[in-house]
Design a protein around this motif. Structure first.
Motif, PDB file in Angstrom:
ATOM      1  N   ASN A   1       2.565   1.646  -3.389  1.00  0.00           N
ATOM      2  CA  ASN A   1       1.598   2.100  -4.396  1.00  0.00           C
ATOM      3  C   ASN A   1       1.243   3.571  -4.215  1.00  0.00           C
ATOM      4  OD1 ASN A   1       1.531  -0.374  -5.665  1.00  0.00           O
ATOM      5  ND2 ASN A   1      -0.235  -1.092  -4.516  1.00  0.00           N
ATOM      6  N   THR A   2       1.154   4.031  -2.974  1.00  0.00           N
ATOM      7  CA  THR A   2       0.886   5.452  -2.720  1.00  0.00           C
ATOM      8  C   THR A   2       2.025   6.312  -3.262  1.00  0.00           C
ATOM      9  OG1 THR A   2      -0.379   4.903  -0.731  1.00  0.00           O
ATOM     10  CG2 THR A   2       0.443   7.157  -0.906  1.00  0.00           C
TER      11      THR A   2
ATOM     12  N   ASN B   1      10.365   6.506  -1.067  1.00  0.00           N
ATOM     13  CA  ASN B   1      10.213   7.603  -0.101  1.00  0.00           C
ATOM     14  C   ASN B   1      11.307   8.650  -0.250  1.00  0.00           C
ATOM     15  OD1 ASN B   1       7.830   6.718   1.047  1.00  0.00           O
ATOM     16  ND2 ASN B   1       8.833   5.626   2.699  1.00  0.00           N
TER      17      ASN B   1
ATOM     18  N   GLU C   1       1.807   6.357  -7.021  1.00  0.00           N
ATOM     19  CA  GLU C   1       0.708   7.225  -7.449  1.00  0.00           C
ATOM     20  C   GLU C   1       1.131   8.698  -7.399  1.00  0.00           C
ATOM     21  OE1 GLU C   1      -2.693   6.290  -5.028  1.00  0.00           O
ATOM     22  OE2 GLU C   1      -2.849   4.268  -5.868  1.00  0.00           O
ATOM     23  N   GLN C   2       1.865   9.077  -6.340  1.00  0.00           N
ATOM     24  CA  GLN C   2       2.355  10.453  -6.237  1.00  0.00           C
ATOM     25  C   GLN C   2       3.316  10.762  -7.383  1.00  0.00           C
ATOM     26  OE1 GLN C   2       1.413  12.869  -4.052  1.00  0.00           O
ATOM     27  NE2 GLN C   2       2.680  14.271  -5.184  1.00  0.00           N
TER      28      GLN C   2
ATOM     29  N   LYS D   1       1.370  11.259 -10.503  1.00  0.00           N
ATOM     30  CA  LYS D   1       0.678  12.553 -10.461  1.00  0.00           C
ATOM     31  C   LYS D   1       1.630  13.662 -10.904  1.00  0.00           C
ATOM     32  CE  LYS D   1      -1.292  15.804  -7.184  1.00  0.00           C
ATOM     33  NZ  LYS D   1      -1.276  16.165  -5.782  1.00  0.00           N
TER      34      LYS D   1
ATOM     35  N   SER E   1       0.834  -1.210   0.000  1.00  0.00           N
ATOM     36  CA  SER E   1       0.000   0.000   0.000  1.00  0.00           C
ATOM     37  C   SER E   1       0.866   1.256   0.000  1.00  0.00           C
ATOM     38  CB  SER E   1      -0.916   0.021   1.226  1.00  0.00           C
ATOM     39  OG  SER E   1      -1.811  -1.044   1.199  1.00  0.00           O
ATOM     40  N   SER E   2       1.884   1.267   0.838  1.00  0.00           N
ATOM     41  CA  SER E   2       2.775   2.428   0.918  1.00  0.00           C
ATOM     42  C   SER E   2       3.531   2.632  -0.397  1.00  0.00           C
ATOM     43  CB  SER E   2       3.775   2.263   2.067  1.00  0.00           C
ATOM     44  OG  SER E   2       3.091   2.143   3.294  1.00  0.00           O
TER      45      SER E   2
END
Length: 198
Positions: free
Chosen positions: A109-110, A175, A113-114, A117, A106-107
């Motif tokens: 994929n987030t 990150n 996604e950023q 974007k 999940s982390s």
């Protein structure tokens, strides 16, 4: 002290001439263009450097772990088998690992996604996109190798730890990249605000 007094005296005598002189037309536009060019060059260099260093650290760490698993006596022959192993993940081993795997995926994929974007907003250059895609492809290859190891040894703690380290490394790289891009974006916005105020 005498030099300081001479400078003050000179400035005070010529204060009118100094205040009347304006920079040539287009000075501020040229200055802003030069600053923007320098900022873009620094951003590209720093992001490229971060990507390369992070990738190097991750892959050295994971390659060492893979070599250890490969050369251990109880795993000889696993990498030479020609049969296809079923797709296996940590979630298939235990509910605890399922939670851990869910957190990491999940982390990750987030973060991706950023990244996507920012690509859509035009903040990422094509070179940076290509570099990130190459890094993600290498991570995917490594993940498939780890899945093969996990299928062959589902209860081997070394393989499970290697899989966990893979997720940690991938999340860490993403990150680092996202944080650096946020810093660059913030500095760019501050620069734009300062130049607008001028």
């Amino acid at each position: 002290m005498e030099k300081k007094d001479n400078i003050e005296k000179l400035i005070l005598e010529n204060i009118d001439a100094l205040n009347d002189n304006e920079p040539m037309d287009g000075h501020f536009a040229r200055f802003e263009a030069k600053l923007a060019e320098q900022n873009k060059a620094k951003r590209t260099i720093s992001l490229n450097l971060i990507l390369r260093v992070a990738a190097a650290i991750v892959f050295v760490f994971l390659a060492t772990n893979q070599a250890f698993i490969y050369f251990s006596p109880d795993n000889q022959g696993i990498f030479n088998s020609k049969q296809k192993s079923p797709s296996i993940t940590l979630a298939s081993i235990s509910p605890e690992y399922q939670e851990v795997e869910y957190y990491y995926t999940s982390s990750i994929n987030t973060g991706i996604e950023q990244w996507n974007k920012w690509i859509d907003e035009g903040l990422i250059s094509e070179d940076e996109q290509t570099m990130m895609n190459d890094e993600l492809a290498e991570f995917e290859t490594l993940y498939k190798n780890l899945q093969t190891d996990l299928a062959a040894n589902p209860n081997d703690e070394r393989v499970i730890n290697a899989m966990l380290e893979y997720y940690q490394a991938k999340l860490s790289v993403i990150n680092i990249i996202i944080t650096k891009l946020e810093e660059v974006q913030q500095k760019t916005q501050e620069f734009e605000q300062e130049t607008t105020a001028i």
